[in-house]
Design a protein around this motif. Structure first.
Motif, PDB file in Angstrom:
ATOM      1  N   ILE A   1      41.618  36.696  49.155  1.00 45.90           N
ATOM      2  CA  ILE A   1      42.031  37.778  48.440  1.00 45.90           C
ATOM      3  C   ILE A   1      42.986  38.737  48.570  1.00 45.90           C
ATOM      4  CG2 ILE A   1      39.640  37.777  47.116  1.00 45.90           C
ATOM      5  CD1 ILE A   1      38.841  40.346  49.029  1.00 45.90           C
ATOM      6  N   VAL A   2      43.141  38.806  49.991  1.00 46.16           N
ATOM      7  CA  VAL A   2      44.333  39.705  50.593  1.00 46.16           C
ATOM      8  C   VAL A   2      45.494  38.753  51.663  1.00 46.16           C
ATOM      9  CG1 VAL A   2      44.922  41.933  51.525  1.00 46.16           C
ATOM     10  CG2 VAL A   2      42.985  41.807  50.255  1.00 46.16           C
ATOM     11  N   GLY A   3      46.461  38.765  51.387  1.00 46.35           N
ATOM     12  CA  GLY A   3      47.309  38.503  52.536  1.00 46.35           C
ATOM     13  C   GLY A   3      48.297  39.506  53.064  1.00 46.35           C
TER      14      GLY A   3
ATOM     15  N   HIS B   1      44.270  29.616  41.260  1.00 50.26           N
ATOM     16  CA  HIS B   1      45.567  29.803  41.354  1.00 50.26           C
ATOM     17  C   HIS B   1      46.159  30.054  39.693  1.00 50.26           C
ATOM     18  CE1 HIS B   1      45.703  28.063  45.327  1.00 50.26           C
ATOM     19  NE2 HIS B   1      46.552  29.024  45.372  1.00 50.26           N
TER      20      HIS B   1
ATOM     21  N   LEU C   1      47.348  42.249  47.401  1.00 57.25           N
ATOM     22  CA  LEU C   1      45.722  42.022  47.073  1.00 57.25           C
ATOM     23  C   LEU C   1      46.031  41.355  45.958  1.00 57.25           C
ATOM     24  CD1 LEU C   1      42.683  44.188  47.151  1.00 57.25           C
ATOM     25  CD2 LEU C   1      43.682  43.309  44.793  1.00 57.25           C
TER      26      LEU C   1
ATOM     27  N   GLU D   1      52.538  27.174  40.634  1.00 57.19           N
ATOM     28  CA  GLU D   1      51.516  26.385  41.457  1.00 57.19           C
ATOM     29  C   GLU D   1      51.306  25.181  40.767  1.00 57.19           C
ATOM     30  OE1 GLU D   1      50.338  27.880  44.085  1.00 57.19           O
ATOM     31  OE2 GLU D   1      50.403  29.987  43.866  1.00 57.19           O
TER      32      GLU D   1
ATOM     33  N   ARG E   1      41.982  37.597  41.716  1.00 58.88           N
ATOM     34  CA  ARG E   1      40.975  36.950  42.672  1.00 58.88           C
ATOM     35  C   ARG E   1      40.109  37.964  43.025  1.00 58.88           C
ATOM     36  NH1 ARG E   1      43.718  33.306  46.599  1.00 58.88           N
ATOM     37  NH2 ARG E   1      45.160  31.956  45.302  1.00 58.88           N
TER      38      ARG E   1
ATOM     39  N   MET F   1      49.478  41.137  41.512  1.00 62.11           N
ATOM     40  CA  MET F   1      49.312  41.353  42.939  1.00 62.11           C
ATOM     41  C   MET F   1      49.568  42.994  42.928  1.00 62.11           C
ATOM     42  SD  MET F   1      50.941  39.864  46.380  1.00 62.11           S
ATOM     43  CE  MET F   1      51.811  38.404  45.676  1.00 62.11           C
TER      44      MET F   1
HETATM   45  P1  ATP Z   1      46.760  30.917  48.574  1.00 62.95           P
HETATM   46  O1  ATP Z   1      46.902  30.201  50.085  1.00 62.95           O
HETATM   47  O2  ATP Z   1      45.448  30.962  48.133  1.00 62.95           O
HETATM   48  O3  ATP Z   1      47.571  30.072  47.672  1.00 62.95           O
HETATM   49  P2  ATP Z   1      49.008  32.545  49.380  1.00 62.95           P
HETATM   50  O4  ATP Z   1      48.885  32.527  50.843  1.00 62.95           O
HETATM   51  O5  ATP Z   1      49.936  31.826  48.652  1.00 62.95           O
HETATM   52  O6  ATP Z   1      47.421  32.405  48.901  1.00 62.95           O
HETATM   53  P3  ATP Z   1      49.886  35.179  49.631  1.00 62.95           P
HETATM   54  O7  ATP Z   1      51.299  34.773  49.273  1.00 62.95           O
HETATM   55  O8  ATP Z   1      49.297  35.979  50.827  1.00 62.95           O
HETATM   56  O9  ATP Z   1      48.942  34.034  48.958  1.00 62.95           O
HETATM   57  O10 ATP Z   1      49.461  36.406  48.230  1.00 62.95           O
HETATM   58  C1  ATP Z   1      48.693  37.745  48.348  1.00 62.95           C
HETATM   59  C2  ATP Z   1      47.597  37.390  47.516  1.00 62.95           C
HETATM   60  O11 ATP Z   1      47.920  36.879  46.267  1.00 62.95           O
HETATM   61  C3  ATP Z   1      46.587  36.313  48.000  1.00 62.95           C
HETATM   62  O12 ATP Z   1      45.686  36.814  49.310  1.00 62.95           O
HETATM   63  C4  ATP Z   1      45.884  36.224  46.744  1.00 62.95           C
HETATM   64  O13 ATP Z   1      44.894  36.996  46.427  1.00 62.95           O
HETATM   65  C5  ATP Z   1      46.851  36.367  45.596  1.00 62.95           C
HETATM   66  N1  ATP Z   1      47.488  35.145  45.227  1.00 62.95           N
HETATM   67  C6  ATP Z   1      48.385  34.307  45.725  1.00 62.95           C
HETATM   68  N2  ATP Z   1      48.663  33.382  45.067  1.00 62.95           N
HETATM   69  C7  ATP Z   1      47.972  33.352  43.776  1.00 62.95           C
HETATM   70  C8  ATP Z   1      47.927  32.706  42.468  1.00 62.95           C
HETATM   71  N3  ATP Z   1      49.038  31.553  42.209  1.00 62.95           N
HETATM   72  N4  ATP Z   1      47.135  33.105  41.459  1.00 62.95           N
HETATM   73  C9  ATP Z   1      46.270  34.264  41.688  1.00 62.95           C
HETATM   74  N5  ATP Z   1      46.563  34.926  42.959  1.00 62.95           N
HETATM   75  C10 ATP Z   1      47.014  34.591  43.748  1.00 62.95           C
END
Ligand code: ATP
Ligand code: MG
Length: 427
Positions: A351-353, A213, A397, A206, A401, A219
């Motif tokens: 928090i979840v995707g 991040h 999840l 990131e 976060r 996860m």
């Molecule tokens: P964001 O838009 O916040 O970067 P993302 O869309 O990249 O998130 P996903 O790929 O959907 O995230 O990942 C699933 C979950 O993992 C996210 O909902 C978030 O809670 C967590 N997550 C994603 N990237 C990070 C990170 N760099 N650090 C901590 N948690 C993360």
């Protein structure tokens, strides 16, 4: 030997504890030593008349973080920091500490440099206990619903969330990546186990400096055969509710120590509002934030939207074009994908995707080509669609976060023992 909290539960009579010096104050005749262990802190009082000369000499030399064993008489004392005091009859010093480098009012960066020591602070101890409860709740939730826990690989030949945040590693004579998500492998396992979950570290380079991040984070992912979007949303909501419930049940003390407004967490009840991306844009427009349809929601937009809610909210049906290749088009509205994000209240963001997973080889191939991926690295993934392909869905999840939100932290770095970001890889 007993823990400090066991000694306090006993409440009177002789007790024997061990731990580290949390605070100390000495006079000519008395020494007040606050000792901490994993369970709590307790004030211990030594009087020159009641211990041996050697013990008194040792007590005088005790600095913060020295390791001690203490025996004595415990009694209630409302002036003591945790309501009990031990009158010491025996003191054994296991290790005399040097002058501890961490004192009051240190900068955030200094505390991160000294993370290996700062982990002993009451604040981080409280957070790590809550983090442990979060994992316990996750296991409890999925296992009670007959999910199997599985182990995905960390080394992978594939991207999952797009190339720009991949960590490349030398792998013998080849190049591999650290996993960004276990999802593609999870999809292989649902054909045998059907309902699976795993808590695994994920790695993303990131490059933006945000308080949300990490480069290495945990996860908690689930994947399930036959499940459609609606059903998977119920699970995402269920696991978050169970986590909040469990922390409220087990960690009230820790939340209090962190200064968390517990009332806000007690308001977290289901069902969480479910809105579509398009509806979210309408709400934002009324707030004076115009987002062009098709653009992903940025942090400021997510935060603005969440000002309307006190519980997490599930936003569904984002534009297909901005989504990862595996998220399928909605047959009822091909501009959007069958996917969702769960946003936390109080400005804690996504928090979840999750999503349904595309089963159409041609769509998947087009998506991968569009992302500039080499198809050969995904042949195994596409091949799964040829043998008994079924609808399936899953989500990830972000454990840190969730911990950040539940603990009310300023920065996600405190939600993991040793944070890794673009600017920090030590200690
Ligand atoms: P964001 O838009 O916040 O970067 P993302 O869309 O990249 O998130 P996903 O790929 O959907 O995230 O990942 C699933 C979950 O993992 C996210 O909902 C978030 O809670 C967590 N997550 C994603 N990237 C990070 C990170 N760099 N650090 C901590 N948690 C993360
Ligand atoms: Mg991201």
């Amino acid at each position: 030997m007993m823990s400090i909290s066991e000694a306090m539960k006993q409440g009177s009579g002789n007790v024997k504890i061990r731990g580290w010096v949390y605070r100390e104050r000495k006079s000519n005749k008395m020494a007040f030593i606050v000792v901490r262990d994993a369970t709590n802190i307790i004030q211990c009082v030594l009087s020159i008349d009641e211990v041996s000369a050697d013990e008194w000499e040792a007590a005088k030399k005790l600095l913060i973080e020295s390791a001690v064993e203490i025996e004595g008489e415990i009694k209630e004392d409302s002036r003591a920091p945790t309501g009990y005091e031990i009158k010491v009859s025996n003191l054994t010093v296991v290790h005399f500490a040097e002058v501890f480098p961490i004192t009051k009012d240190q900068s955030v960066e200094f505390l991160l440099d000294k993370r290996h020591l700062w982990l002993r602070s009451r604040k981080l101890t409280a957070i790590m206990k809550i983090r442990s409860t979060v994992f316990e709740a996750i296991d409890e939730f999925y296992r009670s619903k007959d999910f199997y826990e599985v182990a995905p690989p960390i080394f992978t030949p594939n991207a999952c969330e797009g190339g720009s945040s991949l960590f490349e590693v030398k792998y013998f004579d080849d190049i591999m990546y650290l996993t960004q998500s276990w999802q593609l492998y999870a999809e292989a396992l649902i054909f045998s186990l059907e309902k699976i979950y795993c808590n695994s570290p994920c790695f993303r380079a990131e490059k933006s400096k945000t308080s949300r991040h990490l480069a290495e984070f945990y996860m908690s992912e689930m994947e399930a055969a036959w499940m459609k979007l609606d059903e998977v949303l119920d699970y995402a909501e269920g696991v978050v509710l169970h986590i909040v419930q469990k922390v409220l049940e087990k960690n009230k003390e820790e939340l209090k120590l962190l200064g968390r407004d517990v009332g806000k967490l007690e308001k977290i009840k289901g069902p969480f509002p479910r809105i579509t991306y398009t509806e979210a844009l309408k709400i934002l427009e009324k707030d004076g934030l115009k987002v062009t349809w098709g653009k992903d929601l940025r942090t400021i937009e997510e935060d603005k939207l969440m000002e309307h809610y006190e519980t997490p909210v599930i936003v569904t049906h984002y534009p297909k074009e901005t989504m990862a290749f595996y998220k399928p088009r909605d047959p009822k509205d091909p501009k959007v994908a069958l996917c969702f994000d769960m946003l936390a209240p109080e400005g804690y963001g996504e928090i979840v995707g999750g999503s349904e997973r595309d089963t159409d080889i041609e769509e998947l191939t087009r998506g991968l080509e569009k992302e500039g991926e080499s198809l050969e690295r995904y042949d195994w993934y596409l091949e799964m669609r040829k043998y008994g392909s079924v609808p399936h869905s899953g989500y990830g999840l972000g454990v840190e976060r969730v911990v950040s939100w539940i603990c009310g932290l300023d920065n996600i770095k405190d939600a993991i023992p040793f944070p890794r970001t673009m600017l920090r890889n030590k200690p």
